[in-house]
Design a protein around this motif. Structure first.
Motif, mmCIF file in Angstrom:
data_model
loop_
_atom_site.group_PDB
_atom_site.id
_atom_site.type_symbol
_atom_site.label_atom_id
_atom_site.label_comp_id
_atom_site.label_asym_id
_atom_site.label_seq_id
_atom_site.Cartn_x
_atom_site.Cartn_y
_atom_site.Cartn_z
ATOM 1 N N ASN A 32 8.686 8.431 -7.998
ATOM 2 C CA ASN A 32 9.277 9.728 -7.652
ATOM 3 C C ASN A 32 9.704 9.834 -6.188
ATOM 4 O O ASN A 32 10.083 10.913 -5.733
ATOM 5 N N PHE A 33 9.664 8.699 -5.466
ATOM 6 C CA PHE A 33 10.066 8.744 -4.063
ATOM 7 C C PHE A 33 11.404 8.040 -3.894
ATOM 8 O O PHE A 33 11.603 6.920 -4.360
ATOM 9 N N SER A 34 12.324 8.703 -3.223
ATOM 10 C CA SER A 34 13.660 8.157 -3.014
ATOM 11 C C SER A 34 13.751 7.496 -1.646
ATOM 12 O O SER A 34 13.349 8.069 -0.635
ATOM 13 N N ALA A 35 14.255 6.261 -1.611
ATOM 14 C CA ALA A 35 14.424 5.523 -0.364
ATOM 15 C C ALA A 35 15.618 4.593 -0.501
ATOM 16 O O ALA A 35 16.122 4.347 -1.600
ATOM 17 N N ASP A 36 16.075 4.075 0.643
ATOM 18 C CA ASP A 36 17.204 3.150 0.635
ATOM 19 C C ASP A 36 16.758 1.706 0.424
ATOM 20 O O ASP A 36 17.449 0.929 -0.242
ATOM 21 N N ASN A 37 15.618 1.354 1.016
ATOM 22 C CA ASN A 37 15.149 -0.027 0.978
ATOM 23 C C ASN A 37 13.643 -0.055 0.724
ATOM 24 O O ASN A 37 12.923 0.877 1.089
ATOM 25 N N PHE A 38 13.186 -1.157 0.127
ATOM 26 C CA PHE A 38 11.767 -1.268 -0.243
ATOM 27 C C PHE A 38 11.300 -2.698 -0.027
ATOM 28 O O PHE A 38 12.028 -3.657 -0.289
ATOM 29 N N ILE A 39 10.058 -2.832 0.458
ATOM 30 C CA ILE A 39 9.431 -4.156 0.549
ATOM 31 C C ILE A 39 7.985 -4.048 0.111
ATOM 32 O O ILE A 39 7.311 -3.039 0.375
ATOM 33 N N LEU A 40 7.528 -5.078 -0.570
ATOM 34 C CA LEU A 40 6.168 -5.115 -1.108
ATOM 35 C C LEU A 40 5.433 -6.332 -0.579
ATOM 36 O O LEU A 40 5.937 -7.454 -0.609
ATOM 37 N N SER A 41 4.217 -6.097 -0.096
ATOM 38 C CA SER A 41 3.286 -7.161 0.244
ATOM 39 C C SER A 41 2.041 -6.950 -0.596
ATOM 40 O O SER A 41 1.418 -5.882 -0.532
ATOM 41 N N SER A 42 1.682 -7.943 -1.402
ATOM 42 C CA SER A 42 0.533 -7.799 -2.273
ATOM 43 C C SER A 42 -0.322 -9.051 -2.248
ATOM 44 O O SER A 42 0.185 -10.161 -2.410
ATOM 45 N N VAL A 43 -1.631 -8.867 -2.027
ATOM 46 C CA VAL A 43 -2.553 -10.003 -2.047
ATOM 47 C C VAL A 43 -3.345 -10.065 -3.347
ATOM 48 O O VAL A 43 -4.062 -11.032 -3.586
ATOM 49 N N THR A 44 -3.207 -9.047 -4.194
ATOM 50 C CA THR A 44 -4.028 -9.005 -5.404
ATOM 51 C C THR A 44 -3.249 -8.753 -6.686
ATOM 52 O O THR A 44 -3.715 -9.110 -7.755
ATOM 53 N N HIS A 45 -2.084 -8.133 -6.599
ATOM 54 C CA HIS A 45 -1.367 -7.708 -7.805
ATOM 55 C C HIS A 45 -0.032 -8.431 -7.923
ATOM 56 O O HIS A 45 0.644 -8.690 -6.929
ATOM 57 N N GLU A 46 0.347 -8.742 -9.155
ATOM 58 C CA GLU A 46 1.621 -9.391 -9.398
ATOM 59 C C GLU A 46 2.766 -8.440 -9.048
ATOM 60 O O GLU A 46 2.823 -7.322 -9.540
ATOM 61 N N ALA A 47 3.655 -8.919 -8.196
ATOM 62 C CA ALA A 47 4.768 -8.079 -7.767
ATOM 63 C C ALA A 47 5.645 -7.664 -8.939
ATOM 64 O O ALA A 47 6.203 -6.566 -8.958
ATOM 65 N N SER A 48 5.756 -8.547 -9.941
ATOM 66 C CA SER A 48 6.619 -8.253 -11.091
ATOM 67 C C SER A 48 6.167 -7.020 -11.855
ATOM 68 O O SER A 48 6.967 -6.363 -12.520
ATOM 69 N N SER A 49 4.880 -6.682 -11.759
ATOM 70 C CA SER A 49 4.381 -5.504 -12.460
ATOM 71 C C SER A 49 4.617 -4.221 -11.665
ATOM 72 O O SER A 49 4.499 -3.123 -12.213
ATOM 73 N N ILE A 50 4.947 -4.349 -10.391
ATOM 74 C CA ILE A 50 5.133 -3.184 -9.527
ATOM 75 C C ILE A 50 6.605 -2.854 -9.326
ATOM 76 O O ILE A 50 6.984 -1.683 -9.231
ATOM 77 N N LEU A 51 7.466 -3.874 -9.290
ATOM 78 C CA LEU A 51 8.886 -3.649 -9.026
ATOM 79 C C LEU A 51 9.550 -2.668 -9.992
ATOM 80 O O LEU A 51 10.432 -1.905 -9.579
ATOM 81 N N PRO A 52 9.187 -2.642 -11.287
ATOM 82 C CA PRO A 52 9.816 -1.652 -12.175
ATOM 83 C C PRO A 52 9.585 -0.214 -11.737
ATOM 84 O O PRO A 52 10.346 0.685 -12.112
ATOM 85 N N TRP A 53 8.554 0.038 -10.943
ATOM 86 C CA TRP A 53 8.280 1.391 -10.467
ATOM 87 C C TRP A 53 9.292 1.842 -9.425
ATOM 88 O O TRP A 53 9.383 3.039 -9.132
ATOM 89 N N VAL A 54 10.055 0.896 -8.867
ATOM 90 C CA VAL A 54 11.045 1.254 -7.848
ATOM 91 C C VAL A 54 12.442 0.803 -8.284
ATOM 92 O O VAL A 54 13.277 0.429 -7.453
ATOM 93 N N ASP A 55 12.699 0.858 -9.568
ATOM 94 C CA ASP A 55 14.018 0.485 -10.094
ATOM 95 C C ASP A 55 15.136 1.322 -9.489
ATOM 96 O O ASP A 55 16.289 0.878 -9.407
ATOM 97 N N HIS A 56 14.802 2.539 -9.077
ATOM 98 C CA HIS A 56 15.809 3.451 -8.543
ATOM 99 C C HIS A 56 16.190 3.120 -7.102
ATOM 100 O O HIS A 56 17.145 3.698 -6.570
#
Length: 239
Positions: free
Chosen positions: A40-64
């Motif tokens: 529900n948060f709108s932004a222009d750019n996004f970056i993820l750093s994760s030491v425990t969770h698969e990034a592929s499971s999180i990226l769908p949350w920022v499809d927008h």
């Protein structure tokens, strides 16, 4: 507007940036709360750093969000890494180093991240990252003494434990807390003996706890990893 996510061992930390300015930050202990926020948060750019969770499971949350990056060993960085095994390097460590580079360019920096583990990372004044050290964090030390002995209890973290413990509980607290404080001071001293004009920077979840116990010039910047992630994001958007 930039949205950066540092998904650590214990918490997920989110920073909202306008260029290099941190406008707001949030901490999430539960995955569902983080998911709802990102969706529900709108932004222009996004970056993820994760030491425990698969990034592929999180990226769908920022499809927008149109422009997205995952911090990996292959992502271009504003610093030059001399680390011998970059594929094994914790992404939170390199983000902290990039944060130091953005805040103190042209400076020898020792980044001390006091979190689940304590990490020490050295960046020279030419922007070269060399590596450092890893040791157990504060809660890990207390948990280990409880887990690997038959009778030692799990004790709470307290401020300013006595040097001489008079009960088993205060002995454990003195050993873990005073021991970690002296370790940090000792590591800084060792670096200062080898490196001229060194700037020591403290970040991580336990940074505020140790800030008052460490004497001498040290910069406490709790948001350093978020700032580093944002600088990596800006660097890659520009390329």
């Amino acid at each position: 507007m930039n949205l950066v996510l540092d998904y650590g061992n214990s918490f997920a930390k989110v920073g909202i940036f306008e260029n290099y300015d941190l406008r707001s930050q949030y901490t999430f202990a539960h995955r569902d709360e983080l998911k709802n926020f990102l969706q529900n948060f709108s932004a222009d750019n996004f970056i993820l750093s994760s030491v425990t969770h698969e990034a592929s499971s999180i990226l769908p949350w920022v499809d927008h969000i149109k422009t997205k990056f995952i911090l990996t060993a292959a992502l271009p960085l504003p610093v030059k890494s001399l680390y011998a095994t970059p594929e094994t390097l914790g992404v939170d460590r390199i983000a902290g180093v990039c944060g130091a580079y953005q805040k103190f360019p042209g400076t020898n920096c020792l980044v001390i991240d006091a979190g689940t583990c304590v990490t020490y990372d050295f960046l020279d004044d030419k922007g070269n990252y060399h590596g450092g050290a890893i040791s157990p964090g504060l809660k890990m030390r207390l948990q280990a003494m409880n887990a690997f002995t038959a009778k030692l209890p799990l004790v709470d973290v307290i401020s300013n434990p006595p040097l001489i413990g008079t009960t088993t509980e205060t002995c454990l607290q003195s050993g873990a807390i005073n021991g970690m404080s002296e370790e940090i001071k000792g590591i800084i001293s060792l670096y200062q003996q080898k490196i001229v004009d060194l700037k020591a920077i403290l970040c991580g979840g336990d940074a505020s706890f140790f800030e008052n116990q460490l004497k001498g010039p040290i910069f406490a910047i709790p948001e350093l990893v978020l700032s580093g992630l944002n600088s990596i994001l800006i660097y890659n958007v520009g390329h």
